[in-house]
Scaffold this motif. Structure first.
Motif, mmCIF file in Angstrom:
data_model
loop_
_atom_site.group_PDB
_atom_site.id
_atom_site.type_symbol
_atom_site.label_atom_id
_atom_site.label_comp_id
_atom_site.label_asym_id
_atom_site.label_seq_id
_atom_site.Cartn_x
_atom_site.Cartn_y
_atom_site.Cartn_z
ATOM 1 N N ALA A 85 0.851 -1.188 0.000
ATOM 2 C CA ALA A 85 0.000 0.000 0.000
ATOM 3 C C ALA A 85 0.890 1.242 0.000
ATOM 4 O O ALA A 85 1.722 1.416 0.896
ATOM 5 N N GLN A 86 0.716 2.084 -0.994
ATOM 6 C CA GLN A 86 1.552 3.275 -1.153
ATOM 7 C C GLN A 86 0.681 4.470 -1.528
ATOM 8 O O GLN A 86 -0.390 4.312 -2.126
ATOM 9 N N PRO A 87 1.125 5.681 -1.198
ATOM 10 C CA PRO A 87 0.400 6.873 -1.686
ATOM 11 C C PRO A 87 0.498 6.963 -3.203
ATOM 12 O O PRO A 87 1.586 6.884 -3.768
ATOM 13 N N VAL A 88 -0.622 7.123 -3.833
ATOM 14 C CA VAL A 88 -0.673 7.226 -5.289
ATOM 15 C C VAL A 88 -1.339 8.562 -5.626
ATOM 16 O O VAL A 88 -2.562 8.704 -5.497
ATOM 17 N N ALA A 89 -0.546 9.522 -6.031
ATOM 18 C CA ALA A 89 -1.055 10.872 -6.267
ATOM 19 C C ALA A 89 -1.319 11.092 -7.752
ATOM 20 O O ALA A 89 -0.537 10.665 -8.604
ATOM 21 N N ASP A 90 -2.438 11.757 -8.043
ATOM 22 C CA ASP A 90 -2.663 12.236 -9.395
ATOM 23 C C ASP A 90 -1.689 13.382 -9.656
ATOM 24 O O ASP A 90 -1.503 14.257 -8.812
ATOM 25 N N SER A 91 -1.085 13.378 -10.803
ATOM 26 C CA SER A 91 -0.129 14.432 -11.118
ATOM 27 C C SER A 91 -0.263 14.819 -12.580
ATOM 28 O O SER A 91 -0.653 14.009 -13.427
ATOM 29 N N TYR A 92 0.054 16.059 -12.851
ATOM 30 C CA TYR A 92 0.007 16.605 -14.199
ATOM 31 C C TYR A 92 1.265 17.434 -14.411
ATOM 32 O O TYR A 92 1.793 18.022 -13.479
ATOM 33 N N ARG A 93 1.711 17.480 -15.638
ATOM 34 C CA ARG A 93 2.903 18.266 -15.970
ATOM 35 C C ARG A 93 2.579 19.164 -17.161
ATOM 36 O O ARG A 93 2.043 18.697 -18.179
ATOM 37 N N PHE A 94 2.901 20.437 -17.011
ATOM 38 C CA PHE A 94 2.638 21.416 -18.059
ATOM 39 C C PHE A 94 3.962 22.066 -18.452
ATOM 40 O O PHE A 94 4.665 22.612 -17.604
ATOM 41 N N THR A 390 -7.806 -1.151 -12.043
ATOM 42 C CA THR A 390 -6.477 -0.548 -11.938
ATOM 43 C C THR A 390 -6.499 0.920 -12.331
ATOM 44 O O THR A 390 -7.423 1.408 -12.995
ATOM 45 N N ALA A 391 -5.454 1.615 -11.892
ATOM 46 C CA ALA A 391 -5.200 3.002 -12.280
ATOM 47 C C ALA A 391 -3.695 3.160 -12.423
ATOM 48 O O ALA A 391 -2.930 2.211 -12.191
ATOM 49 N N ALA A 392 -3.255 4.320 -12.798
ATOM 50 C CA ALA A 392 -1.818 4.564 -12.975
ATOM 51 C C ALA A 392 -1.091 4.367 -11.649
ATOM 52 O O ALA A 392 -1.608 4.686 -10.575
ATOM 53 N N GLY A 393 0.128 3.844 -11.738
ATOM 54 C CA GLY A 393 0.936 3.620 -10.553
ATOM 55 C C GLY A 393 1.856 4.781 -10.262
ATOM 56 O O GLY A 393 2.010 5.696 -11.082
ATOM 57 N N PRO A 394 2.523 4.755 -9.120
ATOM 58 C CA PRO A 394 3.428 5.859 -8.761
ATOM 59 C C PRO A 394 4.721 5.860 -9.545
ATOM 60 O O PRO A 394 5.421 6.870 -9.578
ATOM 61 N N ARG A 395 5.070 4.728 -10.177
ATOM 62 C CA ARG A 395 6.317 4.628 -10.932
ATOM 63 C C ARG A 395 6.051 3.926 -12.256
ATOM 64 O O ARG A 395 5.082 3.171 -12.379
ATOM 65 N N GLY A 397 5.993 1.137 -14.947
ATOM 66 C CA GLY A 397 5.985 -0.308 -14.793
ATOM 67 C C GLY A 397 5.132 -0.812 -13.655
ATOM 68 O O GLY A 397 5.122 -2.018 -13.384
ATOM 69 N N THR A 398 4.417 0.081 -12.961
ATOM 70 C CA THR A 398 3.553 -0.325 -11.864
ATOM 71 C C THR A 398 2.140 0.193 -12.108
ATOM 72 O O THR A 398 1.935 1.134 -12.871
ATOM 73 N N VAL A 399 1.162 -0.454 -11.460
ATOM 74 C CA VAL A 399 -0.226 -0.001 -11.483
ATOM 75 C C VAL A 399 -0.737 0.008 -10.053
ATOM 76 O O VAL A 399 -0.259 -0.745 -9.196
ATOM 77 N N SER A 400 -1.688 0.872 -9.798
ATOM 78 C CA SER A 400 -2.340 0.874 -8.491
ATOM 79 C C SER A 400 -3.681 0.175 -8.619
ATOM 80 O O SER A 400 -4.346 0.259 -9.657
ATOM 81 N N ILE A 401 -4.071 -0.510 -7.572
ATOM 82 C CA ILE A 401 -5.314 -1.281 -7.568
ATOM 83 C C ILE A 401 -6.374 -0.466 -6.835
ATOM 84 O O ILE A 401 -6.248 -0.210 -5.621
ATOM 85 N N THR A 402 -7.370 -0.042 -7.572
ATOM 86 C CA THR A 402 -8.444 0.747 -6.960
ATOM 87 C C THR A 402 -9.548 -0.126 -6.385
ATOM 88 O O THR A 402 -10.322 0.325 -5.540
ATOM 89 N N ARG A 403 -9.613 -1.372 -6.814
ATOM 90 C CA ARG A 403 -10.646 -2.283 -6.317
ATOM 91 C C ARG A 403 -10.206 -3.713 -6.544
ATOM 92 O O ARG A 403 -9.712 -4.052 -7.616
#
Length: 453
Positions: A85-94, A390-395, A397-403
């Protein structure tokens, strides 16, 4: 020629159908593919080896893994990793660039020879500082001549004024005609006009003399001079030097119209007068700009974070029809001059308080007809297939599991193609020699198997 059943077997295995090893009568065994409607399809031995199956062949000597001749193989080895279990933050780059708020092209207003260049280039100057000095002699002489003409015009005006007053008195007494009085008044008006013209010439001469000193119009940093002492310049000479304001300075970002909704969603819809713009934590003792649960950090070309926050200055109200972008300006304090005009920068937007989710390698997720799923190894070393979202992971090659996962499960990252529900396996920790538990741990203690990468 490739056998048609072999092609079917490879295709259905790639689609996610289970491939299992089953024994046949007479002690011989082989891998079979259990297909809907068609039924069981035998798979050649080399294909079974390719997918990590044991065809159940007891070997020519009739001995099994334990030497008892029973023909029974041990549980298949799989590589597992914990779903941490890790913090998975939404991020954007402009992407954007730095641009000065004020920029001045230093030019000459009058012709003349450069007598002095008061800077070398690169230094900071204040408004009113001398930059170039044009020779003053001819403009001082022009001013003196204009002042002399003004003095003459004032004397002529006073004389005509006295004459007009005298003619008025004589006209009132009947000594001279009304026509003489009108002529005197007309001469007075002409003298007044000449005096005004002479005064304008003096003002113009004073301006020209003042223009011989070319001074800084704003506070900022000078470029190198484009011309040196002794050269003749005029209004047509073009730019003599460039002066740019560095503190504060703008970061200008072009948002694609498809990202504008994202920009509005995180609350960056206008100027933010309460945004922090000084020190108080974070990188370099400064805080980054925050907007409705998001942290904004300016990333420099070398990948480091700029240690000061900014204030939203402008968000465009139209989309550029040629580029399909909307302009966004952020004002940054720049007392140290780290931000330079035309510098490429990135505005990174990240959630301040991100959710905590299980994170697994991308390789652990299988796509099937019923969606995404992962294989996990229970505490009793049996395999189970769990559907997940699944959703995007923090790194990468990884994915986060939302459910589907709670965190801490042992997820199979290699060897999942040969598994079936409830099958006993030999779990081995990724990147280590020992198993995670059960028979895998015993195998590690006996030294009977290395970690599988």
């Amino acid at each position: 020629m490739i056998h048609r059943p072999l092609l079917l077997a490879a295709a259905f295995v790639a689609a996610g159908f289970p491939l299992s090893a089953q024994e046949s009568g007479g002690g011989g065994g082989g891998a079979r593919l259990d297909l809907p409607v068609i039924g069981e399809l035998p798979v050649p031995g080399f294909v079974a080896d390719l997918f990590g199956l044991d065809g159940g062949d007891g070997g020519a000597d009739g001995g099994g893994e334990d030497g008892s001749g029973s023909g029974q193989a041990g549980p298949p080895a799989v590589v597992v990793e914990p779903a941490e279990a890790q913090p998975v933050a939404d991020s954007y780059r402009f992407l954007g660039r730095i641009t000065p708020i004020e920029r001045v092209s230093v030019q000459a207003r009058i012709p003349g020879f450069i007598e002095e260049v008061a800077f070398e280039g690169g230094e900071m100057v204040a408004e009113g500082d001398l930059l170039f000095q044009i020779e003053r002699a001819q403009y001082e002489a022009a001013l003196g001549s204009a002042e002399a003409q003004l003095a003459g015009a004032e004397a002529a005006f006073r004389e005509t004024q006295r004459q007009a007053e005298r003619q008025r008195e004589l006209a009132e007494s009947g000594t001279v005609s009304q026509a003489n009085l009108e002529d005197a008044l007309a001469s007075l008006e002409a003298a007044r006009a000449e005096r005004l013209q002479a005064q304008a010439a003096v003002d113009r001469a004073e301006l020209d003399l003042g223009y011989t000193s070319i001074e800084a119009a704003i506070d900022g940093q000078m470029s190198a001079p484009e011309i040196t002492r002794g050269n003749y310049v005029s209004a047509q000479s073009g730019t003599l030097a460039t002066l740019v304001q560095l503190d504060p300075i703008w970061g200008v970002f072009a948002l694609g119209e498809n990202r504008l909704a994202t920009w509005r969603q995180i609350g960056l819809s206008g100027s933010d007068p309460d945004a922090p713009d000084g020190a108080g934590g974070g990188d370099g003792g400064a805080r980054s700009l925050s907007a409705e649960g998001y942290d904004l950090t300016l990333v420099l070309p070398d990948g480091s974070s700029y240690g000061r926050g900014g204030t939203f200055d402008f968000i465009g109200n139209t989309v550029d029809p040629e580029t399909g972008t909307v302009s966004v300006r952020v004002r940054f304090d720049n007392p140290d001059g780290l931000l330079l005009p035309n510098q490429n920068v990135t505005l990174e937007v990240r959630e301040s308080d991100p959710p905590v989710r299980p994170v697994v390698p991308q390789a652990a997720v299988q796509l099937g007809r019923d969606g995404s799923a992962v294989w996990v190894v229970r505490d009793d070393d049996t395999a189970a297939r769990l559907p997940v979202e699944t959703a995007a992971g923090p790194r990468p090659g990884t994915v986060s599991i939302t459910r589907g996962l709670a965190g801490g499960e042992r997820v199979v990252v290699r060897g999942a193609l040969s598994l079936s529900e409830g099958q006993t396996v030999d779990p081995r920790q990724s990147g280590s020699r020992g198993g995670a538990g059960g028979q895998g741990a015993q195998a590690a203690q006996a030294g009977s198997g290395g970690g599988t990468e």
